[in-house]
Design an enzyme around this catalytic site. Sequence first.
Site, PDB file in Angstrom:
ATOM      1  N   SER A 128       0.855  -1.191   0.000  1.00 34.24           N
ATOM      2  CA  SER A 128       0.000   0.000   0.000  1.00 34.24           C
ATOM      3  C   SER A 128       0.888   1.237   0.000  1.00 34.24           C
ATOM      4  CB  SER A 128      -0.887   0.011   1.243  1.00 34.24           C
ATOM      5  OG  SER A 128      -0.104   0.350   2.372  1.00 34.24           O
ATOM      6  N   LYS A 129       0.238   2.377  -0.015  1.00 37.81           N
ATOM      7  CA  LYS A 129       0.962   3.654  -0.070  1.00 37.81           C
ATOM      8  C   LYS A 129       1.977   3.800   1.062  1.00 37.81           C
ATOM      9  CE  LYS A 129      -2.254   6.543  -2.600  1.00 37.81           C
ATOM     10  NZ  LYS A 129      -3.638   6.091  -2.353  1.00 37.81           N
ATOM     11  N   ARG A 130       1.712   3.129   2.178  1.00 39.12           N
ATOM     12  CA  ARG A 130       2.646   3.231   3.305  1.00 39.12           C
ATOM     13  C   ARG A 130       4.033   2.719   2.933  1.00 39.12           C
ATOM     14  NH1 ARG A 130       1.790  -0.293   7.089  1.00 39.12           N
ATOM     15  NH2 ARG A 130       0.347  -1.430   5.783  1.00 39.12           N
TER      16      ARG A 130
END
Length: 505
Positions: A254-256
């Site tokens: 994910s974006k993390r």
Amino acid sequence: MQIRDRYAPSPTGLQHIGGIRTALFNYLFAKSRGGAFILRLEDTDRTRFDPAFVQNLYDTFEWLGINWDEGPNVGGSAGPYIQSERFELYKKYAAELIAKDKAYYCFCSAERLDRIREEREAAHSSETGYDRHCRNISPAEAAERVKAGEAYTIRLKIPLGEGTKFHDHLLGDIEWKNEDVNPDPVLLKSDGFPTYHLANIVDDHLMGITHVLRAQEWLSSTPLHVIMYAAFGWEHPEFCHLPMVMGQDGKKLSKRHGATSIDEFRRQGYIPEALLNYVALLGASYEEGKDIYTLDELAARFSLDKLNKAPAIFDYKKLEWYNGQYIRMKSDAELAELCLPYAIEAGLFSGGPGSAAPGPGAPSQAKGPSPEQRNTFTAAMPLIKERLVFLHEAAEKLGYLFSEPAVPGAAEFIPKKMDLPQAVGLLQQGRDLVKPLAEAADDAGAETFIKEWAEKNGLKLGDLMMPLRVAITGSRVSPPLFGSLRLLGAEKSLARVDRALAALT
Ligand code: GLU
Ligand code: ZN
């Protein structure tokens, strides 16, 4: 049998790593078996639909160089390939299931369904989904109510007291009790729109899809789909649920973790072939010891048997390594062509980099190169090719060739264990070497010349070159000095040395 598979994205977001991995595996599988790869837009969720996402889909795959054999923008005999253009079909097939007593009308209001959910929550019940309230309304009564204009949805009548079995190519035989399948899910909504499940099954059948390769998050929908195929009396395609793509910490990518949308990778200066090459290895292994594959080589080697069960870990460092490899495989002209949009955007040809964010696409005032600048840019590629990781770095690294670098502070000019007067002395000596170095035929010629000169004058080569490098490029860490002198020419180079000397003395 001709293999037919598909990528069936819902245009509710930007294309990301997981999506292009699914698309790529379908593409490679079809190509490896002489089959057809199809694009279908699953745009039934009109609330989250945005035409910008459709454009992003087309742009992404054009950039990646992946084409479909059939799809919305190329046509084909099984079209239309956009679900919102097929709504009448889904109504017809939902009605067919009603006629076969495999589906039924549900007249429950949204309020009733909400109330059940709340009551269950309050009672800490483990039951979820629909309570099959309307399942036993007689067909005659239901037909009356529909005729009278009552609002309805159409729900699948899941056969109870049995199980559903299917085979997944990667995960093996899977069996579910029907009681554990989503209870009688909606197929057709009250506004006449199909749900994902109905549209997906009808289209896979009508489009002759033989293999469904999709992300593992869809696995839990598959028992339901198998039940629906049986309800229609259709054979279901073969299923292969692809391993998840995780970040280094074992959580879903994910974006993390970093960039996930392909747009972002593109802006960062990735080469599409590098991205494809790396993504093709997410969850699959080909040949031991071979890392670099063209798309055709991948297609020749792809097989479902080479997929791994374990989740794939997305390694940004490895992707960077791939990008570097692909950069080094480009000719100077190709690399210049690839770097140019980023360099223009960074303002390299209009006053120096750093005046704008790197990356093509955004509107800006940045100027393109003059023919002379264009030549210099291409000729400078050998200076940076070995060290480049991202295409946008060319602009930062080559700024000194296109505008005068600021003269650094005096400390930058001073070699280790020396002082300023010594550095100035070295620079004055270096000044005499500028013309022969700039006019040397190549690096080897320049190197022989300066080495001999340093030896004759009892100087260390490194000490001699360091102040000269800083004067010419504006930095201690720079692309190679000889190539820089050749590209700038003797006149400009001498002017830079003089400017530095003036600043230092
Ligand atoms: N529209 C679904 C998606 O967004 C398709 C899933 C499938 O391949 O069946 O991924
Ligand atoms: Zn109901």
